[in-house]
Design an enzyme around this catalytic site. Structure first.
Site, short mmCIF file in Angstrom:
data_model
loop_
_atom_site.label_atom_id
_atom_site.label_comp_id
_atom_site.label_asym_id
_atom_site.label_seq_id
_atom_site.Cartn_x
_atom_site.Cartn_y
_atom_site.Cartn_z
N THR A 34 0.82 -1.21 0.00
CA THR A 34 0.00 0.00 0.00
C THR A 34 0.85 1.26 0.00
O THR A 34 0.48 2.28 -0.56
CB THR A 34 -0.92 0.00 1.24
OG1 THR A 34 -1.78 -1.12 1.13
CG2 THR A 34 -1.74 1.25 1.36
N TYR A 47 -8.24 1.34 -3.59
CA TYR A 47 -6.90 1.59 -4.15
C TYR A 47 -6.30 0.29 -4.65
O TYR A 47 -6.82 -0.80 -4.38
CB TYR A 47 -6.00 2.23 -3.10
CG TYR A 47 -5.57 1.27 -2.01
CD1 TYR A 47 -6.37 1.04 -0.90
CD2 TYR A 47 -4.38 0.56 -2.10
CE1 TYR A 47 -6.00 0.14 0.09
CE2 TYR A 47 -3.98 -0.34 -1.12
CZ TYR A 47 -4.81 -0.54 -0.03
OH TYR A 47 -4.44 -1.43 0.95
N SER A 80 1.38 -7.47 -0.91
CA SER A 80 2.11 -8.53 -0.18
C SER A 80 1.27 -9.79 0.04
O SER A 80 1.79 -10.80 0.50
CB SER A 80 2.65 -8.00 1.15
OG SER A 80 1.63 -7.90 2.11
N GLN A 81 -0.02 -9.74 -0.33
CA GLN A 81 -0.80 -10.98 -0.32
C GLN A 81 -0.24 -11.94 -1.39
O GLN A 81 -0.51 -13.15 -1.35
CB GLN A 81 -2.29 -10.74 -0.57
CG GLN A 81 -2.66 -10.11 -1.91
CD GLN A 81 -2.66 -8.59 -1.91
OE1 GLN A 81 -1.78 -7.98 -1.28
NE2 GLN A 81 -3.62 -7.97 -2.58
N THR A 113 1.57 -4.55 4.20
CA THR A 113 1.43 -4.90 5.62
C THR A 113 0.77 -6.27 5.81
O THR A 113 0.91 -6.86 6.88
CB THR A 113 0.57 -3.85 6.35
OG1 THR A 113 -0.73 -3.80 5.73
CG2 THR A 113 1.22 -2.48 6.30
N ASP A 114 0.08 -6.79 4.78
CA ASP A 114 -0.65 -8.05 4.96
C ASP A 114 0.26 -9.20 5.39
O ASP A 114 -0.11 -9.99 6.25
CB ASP A 114 -1.37 -8.45 3.66
CG ASP A 114 -2.59 -7.60 3.39
OD1 ASP A 114 -3.24 -7.78 2.34
OD2 ASP A 114 -2.89 -6.72 4.22
N LYS A 186 -0.11 -8.16 12.59
CA LYS A 186 -1.11 -7.22 12.09
C LYS A 186 -2.43 -7.56 12.77
O LYS A 186 -2.92 -8.69 12.66
CB LYS A 186 -1.23 -7.32 10.56
CG LYS A 186 -2.19 -6.30 9.97
CD LYS A 186 -2.17 -6.26 8.46
CE LYS A 186 -3.11 -5.18 7.92
NZ LYS A 186 -3.08 -5.07 6.43
N GLU A 307 -3.31 -30.94 25.94
CA GLU A 307 -4.41 -31.91 25.73
C GLU A 307 -4.00 -32.95 24.68
O GLU A 307 -4.61 -34.00 24.59
CB GLU A 307 -5.67 -31.17 25.24
CG GLU A 307 -6.41 -30.41 26.30
CD GLU A 307 -7.73 -29.88 25.77
OE1 GLU A 307 -7.82 -28.66 25.56
OE2 GLU A 307 -8.63 -30.69 25.52
#
Ligand code: DGL
Length: 350
Positions: A34, A47, A80-81, A113-114, A186, A307
């Site tokens: 971004t 965007y 960044s995805q 940032t993703d 994030k 567990e």
């Protein structure tokens, strides 16, 4: 003789002056996100990430030239995805080359940032230097009202030139805060204050162009890391399966059928599986596919032998790593060993 002495004195004075005034050499590697995004109008939240190049980013914050001798390069220009193993390997190798062969004093990486937290952790395990490596991004595109990218980039350069940021691992710099690669996460889809440092909090902050460090990480990283990607052209395949009530075993089975090398469970609670998923996980482990139990819970460790009897099934507990970071460590661990006890040791150390 007297003449020679005067020449020598002038030469020494010049060297000292140049030496004292020389600014740290900082390389900025742009990958998109971004921070390089463009919105349809400055007031719109619609965007596209990864639209403007490195020079536009640098031109937006000329004040960084007061901090350092700045140069930049564009590695990729993606949201960044779409970050992937190929870019990670290129980025880690390039950072090591800049710091260990080309004489740079620090590196700043602009990034979406993703998946910034995943890239930061991957570099934390693969950068072979104690010089600062700082990731910066933004939550508003480059042409938005009050775009946050330029300030984040300025602060990231301020951190990169600070001796206080040496030897404490890879950092993320967002919203005036410094966050360490292991704990950064994030937490909000649209807030500028989206990054947090988990239960241990932020590692420091930037104020008035100065880095202030509050705490240092106690896990292994960078030069202490045994993981070396310099000769790797690909990484082991590790997937993540999300846990929930009445979960289907199909996703876990699909990773087994695709011969993945490892599978991380984003389990419920303390890394627990739905019974159908558990059965497939046991079969996968018996086939040599390493299972790591992490949790969908935002905080708290996934404990060993809680567990689930990890000792019995040879599962690894992710301890303080969330699923996306457990995946990063498992990928690199599998480049060294397939022994579950040795992999568990890595989760204790890194
Ligand atoms: N496409 C997202 C990314 O590149 C935008 C999020 C951001 O960079 O703030 O990670």
């Amino acid at each position: 003789m007297k003449h020679l002495k005067s020449i020598l004195l002038v030469a020494v004075a010049l060297l000292v002056t140049v030496g004292l005034s020389a600014k740290p050499k900082i390389r900025i590697i742009a990958t998109g996100g971004t921070i390089a995004g463009i919105s349809t109008t400055s007031a719109s939240s619609a965007y596209t990430a990864g639209q403007v190049g490195i020079q536009t980013l640098l031109d937006a914050v000329p004040q960084i030239l007061n901090l350092a001798d700045i140069s930049g390069e564009q590695l990729v220009n993606i949201g960044s995805q779409d970050m992937n193993d190929e870019v990670w390997l290129k980025l880690a190798k390039r950072v090591n080359e800049l710091l260990n062969k080309e004489g740079y004093d620090g590196v700043v990486i602009t990034h979406g940032t993703d998946t910034m937290e995943e890239t930061a952790y991957f570099l934390n395990l693969t950068v072979k230097s104690d010089k600062p490596v700082i990731l910066a991004g933004s939550m508003r595109p480059s042409n938005a009202i009050s775009a946050d990218g330029p300030a984040n980039l300025y602060n990231a350069v301020a951190a990169a030139v600070s001796p206080k940021c040496r030897g404490i691992g890879v950092l993320c710099c967002m919203n005036n805060q410094l966050l360490d690669a292991k704990t950064v996460i994030k937490t909000h889809t649209i807030d500028c204050d989206t990054f947090e440092g988990g239960p241990s909090g932020i590692i420091g902050y930037i104020y008035n162009g100065e880095a202030h460090i509050l705490q240092t990480p106690n896990n292994k990283h960078t030069k202490e890391s045994v993981f070396d990607v310099s000769k790797l052209e690909k990484l082991p395949k590790v997937g993540i399966v999300y846990g929930y009530a009445n979960a289907s075993a199909l996703p876990m089975q699909a990773f087994v059928d695709a011969k993945f090398d490892g599978i991380v469970l984003a389990g419920v609670g303390d890394g627990n599986f739905y019974k159908d998923v558990f059965e497939v996980a046991v079969k996968a482990q018996n086939k040599g596919i390493q299972i790591v139990r992490s949790s969908r819970c935002p905080t708290g460790p996934t404990c060993l032998n809680s567990e689930v009897d990890d000792e019995k099934y040879h599962f690894v507990a992710a301890l303080n790593l969330n699923p996306q970071k457990a995946r990063v460590l498992l990928m690199l661990a599998l480049t060294k060993t397939h022994d579950w006890k040795e992999i568990q040791e890595f989760f204790l150390e890194y």
